[in-house]
Motif scaffolding. Structure first.
Motif, PDB file in Angstrom:
ATOM      1  N   ASP A 220       1.191   4.892  11.947  1.00 20.68           N
ATOM      2  CA  ASP A 220       0.029   5.560  11.383  1.00 20.68           C
ATOM      3  C   ASP A 220      -0.815   6.250  12.467  1.00 20.68           C
ATOM      4  O   ASP A 220      -2.042   6.240  12.403  1.00 20.68           O
ATOM      5  N   GLU A 248       6.287  -4.824   9.947  1.00 22.73           N
ATOM      6  CA  GLU A 248       5.041  -4.235   9.445  1.00 22.73           C
ATOM      7  C   GLU A 248       3.919  -5.240   9.674  1.00 22.73           C
ATOM      8  O   GLU A 248       4.177  -6.442   9.677  1.00 22.73           O
ATOM      9  N   TRP A 251      -1.012  -7.881   7.108  1.00 19.66           N
ATOM     10  CA  TRP A 251      -2.062  -7.564   6.129  1.00 19.66           C
ATOM     11  C   TRP A 251      -1.659  -6.400   5.244  1.00 19.66           C
ATOM     12  O   TRP A 251      -2.049  -6.317   4.084  1.00 19.66           O
ATOM     13  N   GLN A 252      -0.809  -5.492   5.788  1.00 22.69           N
ATOM     14  CA  GLN A 252      -0.369  -4.371   4.959  1.00 22.69           C
ATOM     15  C   GLN A 252       0.499  -4.861   3.809  1.00 22.69           C
ATOM     16  O   GLN A 252       0.338  -4.442   2.667  1.00 22.69           O
ATOM     17  N   ARG A 256      -0.315  -4.800  -0.195  1.00 20.93           N
ATOM     18  CA  ARG A 256       0.632  -4.235  -1.160  1.00 20.93           C
ATOM     19  C   ARG A 256       0.909  -5.226  -2.278  1.00 20.93           C
ATOM     20  O   ARG A 256       0.962  -4.866  -3.458  1.00 20.93           O
ATOM     21  N   GLY A 294      -6.454   0.598   1.711  1.00 22.71           N
ATOM     22  CA  GLY A 294      -5.098   0.132   1.439  1.00 22.71           C
ATOM     23  C   GLY A 294      -4.838  -0.014  -0.050  1.00 22.71           C
ATOM     24  O   GLY A 294      -3.816   0.440  -0.569  1.00 22.71           O
ATOM     25  N   GLU A 298      -2.206   2.174  -2.515  1.00 25.52           N
ATOM     26  CA  GLU A 298      -1.124   1.559  -3.277  1.00 25.52           C
ATOM     27  C   GLU A 298      -1.307   1.789  -4.773  1.00 25.52           C
ATOM     28  O   GLU A 298      -0.342   2.008  -5.497  1.00 25.52           O
TER      29      GLU A 298
END
Lengths: 355, 413
Positions: A220, A248, A251-252, A256, A294, A298
């Motif tokens: 990113d 990854e 927290w991402q 999600r 985030g 999503e």
């Protein structure tokens, strides 16, 4: 053993990997005798702090790298004792005033006053001023920003301020006009890839270009994250293969999953479960605005265009309120509830059309 | 807790060990009596008759129930307790009973009456204060630990009977059970719970009190009218003790004779709360009686389970006005809102309603953050409370435990 991010941080303005033109200008700025207050801004992981440390080294020599940590104590007007961590060398002091919440005004005023009232003893070979670095200036309260403005003018002869912010939209115009604003844009993906190559070369590793590009893409445009991911890849699997999995950030994945939960069912019960997840995120130090962004990213994947518009505007509205309010969870939850309501209505209408 | 003794098997002790225990109760009551005395002294210096009446060291005793029929407690409960007393005391099995219930619902009174009916001696324990006055050096000295005192008391009172009484049965009444022994309340084998006294029970008790007033103390009291009794009943909230106190205050003769105007004023200031079922207007004292403060959990319950009543015109209104709820508790707005936020979700059944409620909470949080205007706190609270109450169109009727709000401090590794 330190992380690659810290180990391979460039120490000289001329050794920076990108924005070289800007570096040259910074160098010539420092070489002149006078030096204005600076406001350095840009997205996280773009290299703001790296540039500032290089600048200090250029100003004061290697003495600015001998750092020590100190806890400073302040007393608020309401007689509350607060303490704050500072990192300092002989020539500068760095502090993050938002650590003390709404008392940041006291910290700024007292700290700058303390620093500015002590002159350099040996002014012959040295600069006449000290430097105060303030982090996260955009999160300062309005009160503190106004206090900052006054102190800036008052102590300009003995001290220079370097302010760091992610975005200057929340810095009051008065401060913006008193500083030389320097924007540090995020590196492009190819720049990140080249940095990764350089670091791996220094570490004596061989990095396949495909993997470097994939890491750069998933980072990113955040160089720090890219380097951390690269190091995580190395720990996971070495020698590198070009098709290995890029880990990854947890927290991402967590956000999600939370978004998937919201989409799976729209009911108060589900919202209660979502709330637990949100608590988890907040407790682990994920900033609420990152959670907002985030979730929005999503959630809008499953919406048509008009709904996307609506939801983004609601997200903006609740995020703004979160800035005004005290408890982020209230506003994130209100946003999730709003999305649930809109999405449920949409689903019901769609089902109504079918029958 | 009650405890019958095995006293029969023991010799009577040389000295009486427990005659100084009830002293505290009297000490508590006496200042009130004194102040009333003073008032009277000012007003009726000449009228010695009244002074004689009130000088009784514990005038509340005048109205204590004498027979079991006088009790304002539910008959069934009295019967249960009587049954237990018969079983345990008269058959000389050692037994412990835990009596619980709100203040002033007549726990002690019931025991006292029943005990006197069966001629059982009651010995009372009142938990003493732990800390003594500071010594010369400024440090506090602790006397004997409470546990030790309590155990000594139990042993003494259980094993020895007083020289002065002749009967064999004995009850040990422990008021304010020392909390050091309260770790496991489940250990009490028998538990009897009293409810607050009902309106009819209260009315009966007050009628009896008023006849006592008429017969014995007509020089002190005015004859209480039914209106006054109704008002007292309404303002006491199921507490017999406070009801009697209020009646005493409302009927004192001095005020009506000499302070006619103030009494009229007081009558005017009575708030009129209409009880719909009986379709008559009953009064409530503004200056007397318990304050209807609501505990925070009670408040949370009222907000999250909004009840509606339909007025004559067909409009729906909330039984508990949000404004009243806000006025009735004393905690900081943000703590109340945190409680609401933590608990509101299980009470909602529809996602649309939750959306409204969450938005209301979000609004409220913004307002609470504005610390420069005091009024904003109030508005924020009002927004949250009324928002949550109005948004819930189809509340979930199930009971939900109230959880405390979470602290959301970031944990650094």
């Amino acid at each position: 053993m330190s992380l690659w991010v810290d180990k391979h941080r460039p120490k000289d303005l001329m050794k920076l990997d990108y924005h070289k033109d800007q570096a040259v200008r910074l160098k010539s700025l420092v070489q002149q005798s006078d030096f204005p207050h600076l406001l350095v801004y840009g997205p996280s992981g773009a290299g703001k702090k790296t540039r500032i440390m290089c600048l200090l080294r250029e100003l004061y020599g290697s003495g600015s790298e001998r750092l020590r940590q100190e806890t400073m104590h302040f007393t608020t007007p309401s007689n509350k004792k607060i303490e704050i961590m500072t990192v300092s060398s002989n020539y500068h002091i760095e502090v993050n005033p938002t650590d003390v919440g709404i008392h940041d005004r006291v910290v700024i005023m007292d700290l700058v006053k303390n620093v500015a009232q002590t002159h350099q003893i040996d002014s012959a070979g040295q600069r006449e001023f000290k430097v105060v670095i303030l982090n996260e200036v955009d999160d300062l309260t309005k009160d503190a920003q106004h206090a900052l403005r006054r102190t800036m003018e008052k102590y300009v002869s003995t001290c220079r301020l370097i302010l760091i912010a992610n975005s200057i939209s929340r810095v009051i115009p008065a401060i913006r006009s008193r500083c030389l604003t320097i924007r540090v844009p995020a590196p492009t993906e190819t720049e990140i890839a080249s940095v990764l190559h350089a670091v791996c070369k220094k570490e004596g590793l061989s990095l396949p270009p495909e993997l470097a590009m994939r890491i750069a893409k998933s980072a990113d445009r955040n160089l720090r994250r890219a380097l951390l991911m690269c190091e995580a890849c190395k720990v996971q699997h070495y020698p590198f293969t070009s098709d290995q999995k890029v880990p990854e950030p947890d927290w991402q994945i967590f956000i999600r999953e939370t978004a998937a939960m919201i989409l799976s069912e729209q009911s108060p019960k589900k919202l209660a479960e979502v709330r637990q997840k949100l608590y988890e995120l907040i407790i682990h130090g994920v900033p609420p605005d990152v959670i907002f962004a985030g979730l929005l990213k999503e959630l809008v994947c499953n919406c048509d265009m008009s709904m996307k518009c609506k939801i983004a505007s609601y997200a903006a509205q609740y995020e703004h309120r979160m800035r005004l309010g005290n408890k982020p969870i209230f506003h994130i939850e209100a946003f999730v509830a709003k999305f649930m309501a809109i999405y449920k209505k949409f689903l019901e209408e769609a089902l109504g059309d079918v029958f | 807790m009650l405890r019958p003794s095995k006293g029969k098997k023991w010799f009577k002790p040389v000295f009486d060990l427990d005659d100084n225990l009830p002293a505290k109760k009297i000490a508590l009551d006496s200042p009130k009596v004194k102040s009333q005395d003073d008032e009277k002294n000012l007003q009726f210096a000449s009228n010695t008759n009244i002074l004689n009446n009130v000088r009784d060291s514990n005038w509340m005793k005048n109205f204590d129930p004498v027979n079991v029929e006088d009790l304002a407690v539910n008959n069934k409960k009295v019967l249960e307790l009587e049954e237990w007393m018969k079983n345990s005391c008269l058959k000389l099995t050692n037994d412990i009973l835990l009596l619980s219930g709100p203040v002033g619902c007549g726990k002690t009174a019931t025991i006292q009456t029943l005990a006197s009916k069966y001629n059982i001696k009651v010995t009372e324990w009142i938990t003493p204060l732990d800390i003594e006055y500071p010594s010369e050096y400024g440090d506090y000295e602790f006397k004997e630990p409470q546990t030790k005192k309590f155990l000594e008391f139990i042993i003494n009172s259980a094993n020895f009977t007083s020289l002065l009484d002749n009967n064999s049965c004995k009850l040990v009444l422990v008021e304010d059970f020392p909390n050091i022994f309260l770790r496991t309340p489940a250990e009490f084998t028998e538990v009897l719970t009293f409810n607050a006294v009902t309106l009819t029970g209260l009315k009966g008790a007050l009628k009896r009190a008023s006849t006592i007033m008429n017969n014995k103390f007509s020089s002190t009291y005015n004859n209480p009218t039914t209106e006054i009794i109704d008002s007292v009943v309404n303002s006491s909230g199921g507490d017999v003790r406070s009801a009697i106190l209020n009646l005493h205050f409302a009927c004192l003769k001095g005020s009506t004779c000499n302070l006619e105007t103030s009494i009229i004023k007081e009558k005017e200031s009575k708030s009129k709360t209409s009880t719909r079922r009986k379709k008559n207007v009953s009064n409530k004292f503004m200056t007397l009686g318990k304050d209807q403060t609501v505990s925070i959990l009670h408040g949370v319950g009222r907000v999250l389970n909004p009840k509606e009543t339909v007025t004559e015109h067909g409009h729906k209104t909330l039984t508990h006005n949000p404004k009243d709820i806000i006025e009735q508790f004393l905690s900081h707005p943000s703590s109340f809102i945190n409680f609401l936020h933590e608990n509101y979700l299980p009470h909602y059944s529809c996602a649309y309603d939750v959306d409204e409620a969450a938005t209301a909470l979000s609004d409220a949080d913004c307002m609470l953050a504005e610390w420069r205007e005091q009024i904003c706190q109030e508005y924020g609270l009002y927004t949250a409370v009324s928002g949550l109450m109005l948004a819930n169109k189809s509340p979930v009727p199930a009971w939900n435990p109230v959880r405390g709000p979470k602290t959301m401090k970031v944990i650094y590794p």
